[in-house]
Write an enzyme that holds these catalytic residues in place. Sequence first.
Site, PDB file in Angstrom:
ATOM      1  N   GLY A   1       8.892  53.578  -2.320  1.00 35.20           N
ATOM      2  CA  GLY A   1       9.628  52.921  -3.389  1.00 35.20           C
ATOM      3  C   GLY A   1       9.494  53.533  -4.761  1.00 35.20           C
TER       4      GLY A   1
ATOM      5  CD  GLU B   1       3.935  70.312  -6.809  1.00 37.68           C
ATOM      6  OE1 GLU B   1       4.815  69.741  -6.123  1.00 37.68           O
ATOM      7  OE2 GLU B   1       2.968  69.720  -7.324  1.00 37.68           O
TER       8      GLU B   1
ATOM      9  N   GLY C   1       9.522  67.506  -8.009  1.00 40.55           N
ATOM     10  CA  GLY C   1      10.224  67.049  -9.208  1.00 40.55           C
ATOM     11  C   GLY C   1      11.685  67.423  -9.104  1.00 40.55           C
TER      12      GLY C   1
END
Length: 381
Positions: free
Chosen positions: A130, A244, A366
């Site tokens: 969620g 990352e 992201g």
Amino acid sequence: MTIYDSDHELFRDSFRSFVEAEMSPHVERWERDGIMDRSVYVAAGEHGFLGMAIPEEFGGGGSRDFRFNAVLNEEIARAGIGGGGMGMMLHNDITTPYFIEYCTDEQRERWLPGIASGELITAIAMTEPGTGSDLQAIATTARADGDEWVVNGAKTFITNGINSDLVIVACRTGDADDGAGAMSLLVVERGMDGFERGRNLDKIGQHSADTAELFFDDVRVPASNVLGEVGRGFEYLTSNLAQERLSLGLFGVAVARAAIDWTVEYVKERTAFGKPLASFQNTKFELADVATEVDVTQPFIDRCVMRLNAGELSAADAAKAKLWGSELQLRVTDRCLQLFGGYGYTTEYPIGPAYADARVCKIYGGTSEIMKTIISKEVLG
């Protein structure tokens, strides 16, 4: 001009041979099975392809030079390894830095040798069903109970979720009023009571990356498995995201370059209307466009790698690398696939799977929209 020296190129030659012998012959089976063999990590560890930044005393390479990581990523892309390669990249580029930076001396002794050898495969569990990209909204909790933490919650889209032995779990350890200070990182280990793995998710691409659901039902994690300090988890996550995101952007550019190479080879051999595809103006113009995009992008990626090595890579530049690299990856694989015609939509050639694999790259690590938000903060001041 290249950022690599002779040591990096020797490392490249060695890893390329490893990929040809230990990875490429098995890719089709891994894609069918939805997971890469654990034995590949052990073999990679034996050859020095894991934990390059881990100190030598713990079995690592002892070098913080991210160019070695970049070489691995470029060779994985070149070979069209796909999802399985992403699991190895995550182990090296994304999770290992947490263990190097935040482990206690006791934890280093306990975990780093196995991470370097490939006997302990790592994962990081941030995303929840969620929450998506909103890290501060995570619902997984860890409640202190004596010298243990009791973890409850669920995570999803976790790369290496099935293969992993050590999972860095982002947990809420404080009140919502504490904001970012309410989050901590705990290392959950394979076999702990109450730690269950759900589905190995059926995806449209990156099939050989075991991407799983993880469930925590009163998992009792010893206090000795807290990574860093309690309450600083959000800080640790945000500080490591630059590497990352650079890794993902760099990989995107490498995939784009590989796609061009595969396409050039194909259009020189394939004929239409009695002529090689390479002789048609449209083919020339399409390849000229994508080759220019890749070559113009590469210097920025290289600069980011060197800035990361110097400890100077900003969040905005890392976001630019991830945004542009992942968007370029999808754009170039799409245009190259078109030049393959119907064969591009099959798995007979690497371009089809590369195109399917590329779509998620605008989402994980992201989303493109999150990257634009980060970049806009620098632009607007």
